[in-house]
Design a protein around this motif. Structure first.
Motif, short mmCIF file in Angstrom:
data_model
loop_
_atom_site.label_atom_id
_atom_site.label_comp_id
_atom_site.label_asym_id
_atom_site.label_seq_id
_atom_site.Cartn_x
_atom_site.Cartn_y
_atom_site.Cartn_z
N VAL A 23 44.50 62.37 49.37
CA VAL A 23 44.22 62.91 50.71
C VAL A 23 45.50 63.01 51.53
O VAL A 23 45.74 64.00 52.24
CB VAL A 23 43.18 62.02 51.43
N GLY A 24 46.35 62.00 51.43
CA GLY A 24 47.61 62.00 52.17
C GLY A 24 48.51 63.15 51.76
O GLY A 24 49.17 63.78 52.61
N ARG A 25 48.54 63.44 50.47
CA ARG A 25 49.39 64.53 49.98
C ARG A 25 48.82 65.90 50.38
O ARG A 25 49.56 66.83 50.69
CB ARG A 25 49.55 64.44 48.46
N LEU A 26 47.49 66.01 50.36
CA LEU A 26 46.86 67.30 50.65
C LEU A 26 46.86 67.64 52.13
O LEU A 26 47.04 68.81 52.52
CB LEU A 26 45.43 67.32 50.12
N PHE A 27 46.65 66.64 52.99
CA PHE A 27 46.40 66.93 54.40
C PHE A 27 47.44 66.36 55.37
O PHE A 27 47.44 66.70 56.55
CB PHE A 27 45.02 66.41 54.80
N LYS A 28 48.32 65.47 54.87
CA LYS A 28 49.31 64.87 55.76
C LYS A 28 50.75 65.20 55.36
O LYS A 28 51.69 64.79 56.05
CB LYS A 28 49.14 63.34 55.78
N GLY A 29 50.89 65.89 54.24
CA GLY A 29 52.24 66.23 53.80
C GLY A 29 52.97 65.10 53.12
O GLY A 29 54.20 65.16 52.93
N ASP A 30 52.25 64.03 52.73
CA ASP A 30 52.89 62.93 52.02
C ASP A 30 53.40 63.42 50.66
O ASP A 30 52.83 64.31 50.04
CB ASP A 30 51.91 61.78 51.80
N LEU A 31 54.45 62.76 50.17
CA LEU A 31 55.04 63.15 48.89
C LEU A 31 54.92 62.05 47.83
O LEU A 31 55.35 62.23 46.70
CB LEU A 31 56.52 63.51 49.09
N VAL A 32 54.38 60.90 48.22
CA VAL A 32 54.33 59.75 47.30
C VAL A 32 53.03 59.74 46.52
O VAL A 32 51.94 59.77 47.09
CB VAL A 32 54.47 58.42 48.09
N ALA A 33 53.15 59.69 45.19
CA ALA A 33 51.98 59.61 44.32
C ALA A 33 51.63 58.14 44.06
O ALA A 33 52.39 57.23 44.38
CB ALA A 33 52.25 60.32 43.00
N MET A 34 50.47 57.93 43.50
CA MET A 34 50.01 56.59 43.18
C MET A 34 50.92 55.96 42.11
O MET A 34 51.24 56.60 41.11
CB MET A 34 48.58 56.66 42.66
N ASP A 35 51.33 54.71 42.33
CA ASP A 35 52.15 53.96 41.37
C ASP A 35 51.23 53.00 40.61
O ASP A 35 50.69 52.07 41.19
CB ASP A 35 53.25 53.19 42.09
N TYR A 36 51.07 53.25 39.30
CA TYR A 36 50.15 52.44 38.50
C TYR A 36 50.85 51.31 37.73
O TYR A 36 50.23 50.64 36.91
CB TYR A 36 49.44 53.33 37.48
N THR A 37 52.14 51.09 38.01
CA THR A 37 52.90 50.15 37.17
C THR A 37 52.79 48.69 37.60
O THR A 37 53.07 47.80 36.82
CB THR A 37 54.39 50.54 37.15
N LYS A 38 52.42 48.42 38.83
CA LYS A 38 52.42 47.04 39.31
C LYS A 38 51.09 46.70 39.99
O LYS A 38 51.03 46.23 41.11
CB LYS A 38 53.57 46.79 40.28
N ILE A 39 50.00 46.95 39.28
CA ILE A 39 48.67 46.70 39.83
C ILE A 39 48.22 45.29 39.47
O ILE A 39 48.20 44.90 38.30
CB ILE A 39 47.66 47.72 39.29
N ALA A 40 47.90 44.51 40.48
CA ALA A 40 47.41 43.15 40.24
C ALA A 40 45.94 43.21 39.82
O ALA A 40 45.16 44.01 40.34
CB ALA A 40 47.55 42.32 41.51
N THR A 41 45.58 42.38 38.86
CA THR A 41 44.19 42.31 38.43
C THR A 41 43.84 40.87 38.07
O THR A 41 44.72 40.05 37.80
CB THR A 41 43.92 43.24 37.22
N THR A 42 42.57 40.57 38.09
CA THR A 42 42.10 39.20 37.85
C THR A 42 40.93 39.23 36.88
O THR A 42 40.09 40.12 36.93
CB THR A 42 41.64 38.54 39.16
N VAL A 43 40.90 38.25 36.00
CA VAL A 43 39.79 38.07 35.07
C VAL A 43 39.09 36.77 35.45
O VAL A 43 39.70 35.71 35.43
CB VAL A 43 40.27 38.01 33.61
N PHE A 44 37.80 36.85 35.78
CA PHE A 44 37.07 35.67 36.25
C PHE A 44 36.36 34.95 35.11
O PHE A 44 35.17 34.66 35.17
CB PHE A 44 36.09 36.07 37.35
N THR A 45 37.11 34.70 34.05
CA THR A 45 36.62 33.85 32.98
C THR A 45 36.63 32.41 33.48
O THR A 45 37.21 32.13 34.54
CB THR A 45 37.52 34.01 31.74
N PRO A 46 36.02 31.46 32.72
CA PRO A 46 36.01 30.07 33.21
C PRO A 46 37.40 29.54 33.54
O PRO A 46 37.57 28.79 34.49
CB PRO A 46 35.38 29.31 32.04
#
Length: 213
Positions: free
Chosen positions: A165-188
Motif C-alpha cells: 500500500v505504501g509503494r502504491l499510494f504513498k510513493g514509498d520505495l522500500v520493499a518487504m525485508d524477509y531476512t530478519k523475521i522473528a518467529t516463535t515455536v510454542f513447544t513445551p
C-alpha cells in the motif's frame, strides 16, 4: 469445538503446529504420540530442535519416526485404527481416540482463477511467484501464505500488505525485508529465533564461524 476430551491422540506431522498441539495434549495428561516422516521443525536450528525433541520425550510425548500413515479404519476399542509401515517394512497398527493431521497446507491458487488473469503459479503447491509481492501481471499483487518462498506467518503478511500500500499510494520505495523475521515455536520448551540458523550461516559464510552459546 470437541464435545468430549481427545483421549489417546495420534498427531501426524513434525512442524510447529504438530509439536505445539502434542505438547499441550501431553501437558493436559493425555496419551500422545507424534508420527514424524523425516525431521522435526525443518528449517530451524538443529541444535535447538534437538533440545526440544529431548525435552518432549522426557515430558512423556511419544514419537514414531521415519514413517507416515498408510490408511485409517474404524477402531474396535477406540474410534480410529491407524496403519503404518514399521522399520522392517511390516505393517503396524494401533487404535486412538483422536487423530490430528498437522501435515501442512497447500495453496489453492487454481481455485482463484488466476490462470484467467495470466498469473504464473506453481501447479505443485499452488504458490504464486511474486517477488516484492508483485506478480507477473504488474497491477496484481499477492501477500501472505500464497506467495512462493515466503514464511507462512500472519504478522508477516500484514506488514507486507502495508508495504505494498505504501509503494502504491504513498510513493514509498522500500520493499518487504524477509531476512530478519522473528518467529516463535510454542513447544513445551519454547523456542524463538531471528535471522539465519547455524546451518544457514555456515552455508552462507563458510565453516570459519564462531558460535557463542
Amino acid at each position: 469445538w470437541l464435545k468430549e476430551a481427545p483421549g489417546k491422540t495420534l498427531v501426524v506431522g513434525a512442524a510447529y503446529i504438530a509439536l505445539e498441539c502434542a505438547g499441550f495434549l501431553t501437558g493436559l495428561g493425555y496419551d500422545t504420540t507424534v508420527m514424524v516422516r523425516s525431521m522435526l521443525l525443518r528449517g530451524f536450528d538443529r541444535e535447538c530442535v534437538d533440545k526440544i525433541d529431548n525435552y518432549m520425550v522426557k515430558g512423556g510425548t511419544k514419537f514414531i519416526r521415519g514413517t507416515v500413515p498408510t490408511r485409517f479404519e474404524k477402531g474396535t476399542t477406540k474410534k480410529v485404527r491407524a496403519f503404518w509401515k514399521g522399520p522392517d517394512g511390516a505393517e503396524v497398527s494401533e487404535e486412538y481416540d483422536t487423530v490430528l493431521l498437522a501435515v501442512g497446507r497447500k495453496g489453492e491458487a487454481e481455485k482463484l482463477g488466476l490462470a484467467n488473469a495470466g498469473i504464473k503459479f506453481s501447479p505443485k503447491d499452488g504458490k504464486v511467484f511474486a517477488p516484492c509481492e508483485q506478480t507477473n501481471i504488474p497491477n496484481i499483487f499477492c501477500v501472505g501464505d500464497l506467495v512462493a518462498d515466503r514464511p507462512e506467518l500472519t504478522p508477516v503478511a500484514k506488514v507486507a500488505g502495508k508495504k505494498v500500500v505504501g509503494r502504491l499510494f504513498k510513493g514509498d520505495l522500500v520493499a518487504m525485508d524477509y531476512t530478519k523475521i522473528a518467529t516463535t515455536v510454542f513447544t513445551p520448551l519454547e523456542y524463538g529465533m531471528v535471522g539465519l540458523t547455524e546451518e544457514q550461516a555456515r552455508e552462507k559464510h563458510g565453516e570459519e564461524l564462531e558460535v557463542i552459546t
